[in-house]
Design an enzyme around this catalytic site. Structure first.
Site, short mmCIF file in Angstrom:
data_model
loop_
_atom_site.label_atom_id
_atom_site.label_comp_id
_atom_site.label_asym_id
_atom_site.label_seq_id
_atom_site.Cartn_x
_atom_site.Cartn_y
_atom_site.Cartn_z
N CYS A 43 -3.80 6.55 -11.39
CA CYS A 43 -2.79 7.47 -10.87
C CYS A 43 -1.80 7.83 -12.00
O CYS A 43 -2.12 8.60 -12.88
CB CYS A 43 -2.11 6.86 -9.65
SG CYS A 43 -1.43 8.10 -8.55
N HIS A 68 -6.43 5.56 -6.06
CA HIS A 68 -6.19 4.11 -6.18
C HIS A 68 -7.43 3.32 -5.77
O HIS A 68 -7.53 2.85 -4.63
CB HIS A 68 -5.00 3.70 -5.31
CG HIS A 68 -3.69 4.20 -5.84
ND1 HIS A 68 -2.98 3.52 -6.79
CD2 HIS A 68 -3.00 5.34 -5.60
CE1 HIS A 68 -1.89 4.20 -7.10
NE2 HIS A 68 -1.88 5.30 -6.39
N GLU A 125 -8.22 0.39 -6.44
CA GLU A 125 -7.96 -1.03 -6.14
C GLU A 125 -7.83 -1.28 -4.64
O GLU A 125 -8.04 -2.40 -4.17
CB GLU A 125 -6.69 -1.51 -6.88
CG GLU A 125 -5.35 -0.97 -6.37
CD GLU A 125 -4.97 0.39 -6.97
OE1 GLU A 125 -5.87 1.11 -7.44
OE2 GLU A 125 -3.77 0.73 -6.94
N1 GLN Z 1 4.46 9.31 -9.78
C1 GLN Z 1 3.16 9.88 -9.82
C2 GLN Z 1 2.96 10.93 -8.74
O1 GLN Z 1 3.68 10.98 -7.80
C3 GLN Z 1 2.09 8.81 -9.73
C4 GLN Z 1 2.03 8.14 -8.42
C5 GLN Z 1 1.24 6.86 -8.44
O2 GLN Z 1 0.96 6.33 -9.50
N2 GLN Z 1 0.89 6.35 -7.28
O3 GLN Z 1 2.03 11.70 -8.83
#
Ligand code: GLN
Length: 542
Positions: free
Chosen positions: A380, A514, A516
């Protein structure tokens, strides 16, 4: 008939109620029963999405896009069953629903009160899928005696009265501290905690007692007598070396037997626990080890990265190695050269995150991994930073940045305002609400055949969980791909970037989702399996 087991906590927090619930569910499942787990959280946030990970730990996202308590992650990992929006509720959510109805006029003429309105809402949440499962395990967050927990305790008390006899069990998790000067495990805190529970009308049926040594017969008898439970219902929950030992140790202590005895049920079969045994053996006897750096910003509280550390352990299980973690605060790399910190490590992982603090440090970590050809896994935010790094260092876009940190001339990462959910267009305004408005939950992605990531998955159509507000800007795709940063996966309509990789690098993958959250001990996630395998390769080089 569905049986309900309510799991409450006493004496102190952090006794591992979530894990205890998950492990009990795994045991019942191993006996062939259908189980479901739910969590009631007494705090006032509508969901944990707006809380700091350093306070509350990770936010666990479900397939259906709910931002939930991290205990739901334990539930999923231990049972393999996906959790949903219907499995976690907070006081804030309950009140929001009730007040919305009140304003609409749904209760015209009535006075809205904690009993019955709030308690009824809690009860219908708990009983929502009644009849579908053999057991519903309901964990109540916090500790007995907390003011904010009272409506939840009252609701589960009522359920005990209203359900058929013998279909509800109250399990209380407590602590038996060992006092060295007395040389004893102390039962008094448990007695007090049970007294508190009984004062609000709940008599626990089973005590699950955390302790660091065996409970002597005398103490067991005392607990039974003073807490008004059977001696056989005083179950020892001894400290273990790994969470994967918990189901087996509960089994040995007789927890599932006692639960079934409480319900007067004849177990259909002995629990089949070979898969737990196998996992435990693997965790305890690895054939090698690797060390991975996690360059993040919530490294002070390991719970902030719960699913991540678990997924790395699963990657280790798949490769028969122990995965050691080196936690590094990203900000450090803004002041100091990363080399001395990262030298000799076998992989670098930049996890999800929000906000500017530490971002430049993460960019430097990505650069180090790219230049030194060390396996890199960007999740992310970790993918977004890797793309900014490539834009600056390879494509010569010196001002490349993310609009998350303010206005920029080169928005290589920008605010996501529109995307498709199935056939529907979802829209967000820049100045909209922050709670629950990200791109959340499971979305499909299409990977390009022949890329490293497609090789990892062994597939080109995948579905993964998302939680983000920003995205890599497709306008920069061409110039980045010309420099070897491949956009290896996109949303099925091709509009949103989902994954990236550096061509020619041994293992440099970034993902907007994500992974994970979907890894399980019995089914390690392919990306974590692949990343750890790459780290094993790297360990042979250094
Ligand atoms: N802050 C970033 C976004 O909002 C990444 C979010 C995250 O890593 N879950 O896109």
């Amino acid at each position: 008939m569905t049986r309900y087991v309510f799991i409450t906590g006493g004496v102190v927090s952090s006794l591992g109620k979530g894990l205890a619930s998950a492990a009990l569910a795994a045991l019942l499942q191993a006996r062939g029963y259908r189980v479901r787990l739910r969590k009631l959280d007494p705090y006032l946030n509508v969901d944990p999405g707006t809380m700091s990970p350093t306070q509350h730990g990770e936010v666990f996202v479900t397939d259906d896009g709910a931002e939930t308590d991290l205990d739901l992650g334990h539930y999923e990992r231990f049972t393999g069953l996906p959790a949903s929006r219907a499995d976690n509720v907070t006081t804030g959510r309950i009140y929001l629903d009730i007040i919305t109805k009140e304003r609409r006029g749904d209760y015209l003429g009535a006075t809205i009160q904690v009993i019955p309105h709030v308690t009824n809402a809690i009860k219908s949440f708990v009983l929502d899928s009644d009849g579908e499962d053999d057991f519903v395990l309901v964990e109540i967050g916090g500790t007995v005696g907390d003011i904010e927990g009272l409506p939840f305790f009252e609701a589960i008390r009522q359920i005990g009265q209203e359900r058929p006899r013998g279909s509800v069990c109250y399990l209380h998790l407590t602590l038996l501290p060992y006092i060295p000067s007395a040389g004893e495990l102390k039962t008094k805190p448990t007695q007090h905690s049970v007294k508190e529970l009984r004062s609000i009308g709940i008599q626990p049926d089973i005590l699950l007692c955390r302790c660091d040594r065996p409970i002597p017969e005398d103490e067991r008898r005392k607990l039974g007598l003073f807490c008004n439970v059977r001696e056989s219902a005083v179950i020892e929950a001894r400290d273990v070396d790994t969470i994967y030992a918990v189901p087996l140790s509960y089994r040995e202590a007789g927890l599932d037997r006692e639960i079934l005895a409480h319900f007067g049920m004849e177990p259909p079969q002995e629990p089949k626990l070979d898969r737990w045994q196998k996992i435990l053996e693997r965790v305890r006897n690895p054939e090698g080890e690797v060390t991975i750096a996690i360059v993040g910003k919530y490294t002070g509280l390991k719970d902030a990265y719960k699913s991540l550390t678990e997924a790395l352990t699963h990657g280790g299980i798949a490769n028969n190695v122990r995965v050691n973690l080196e936690w590094i605060e990203a900000e450090v790399f803004e002041r100091e050269d990363p080399a001395p910190f990262l030298e000799g490590l076998h992989g670098i992982l930049v996890p999800g995150g929000f906000g500017q603090r530490g971002a430049e440090g993460k960019i430097r970590a990505a650069r180090y991994a790219r230049e030194r050809r060390i396996p890199y896994f960007g999740i992310c935010f970790g993918m977004q930073m890797a793309v900014i790094e490539a834009a600056r260092s390879l494509a010569g876009i010196a001002d490349a940045n993310s609009t998350e940190f303010g206005e920029t001339k080169e928005p290589v990462v920008g605010l996501l305002t529109e995307w498709m959910r199935g056939n529907e267009l979802e829209r967000r305004a820049a100045e909209g609400n922050l709670g629950g408005t990200m791109r959340l939950g499971a979305y499909g992605a299409t990977l390009t055949a022949g890329t490293k990531i497609a090789e990892m998955y062994g597939d080109t159509e995948i579905s993964e969980r998302h939680r983000h507000r920003y995205e890599v800007n497709m306008a920069y795709r061409e110039c980045l791909e010309a420099k070897g940063l491949r956009f290896s996966g996109t949303s099925p309509d091709g509009l949103l970037p989902e994954t990236i990789e550096h061509e020619g690098h041994p293992w440099f993958i970034g993902v907007q989702f994500h992974p994970e959250l979907k890894s399980r001990p019995f089914e390690p996630h392919p990306l974590f399996k692949g990343f750890v395998a790459a780290a094993v390769e790297q360990s042979r080089l250094v």
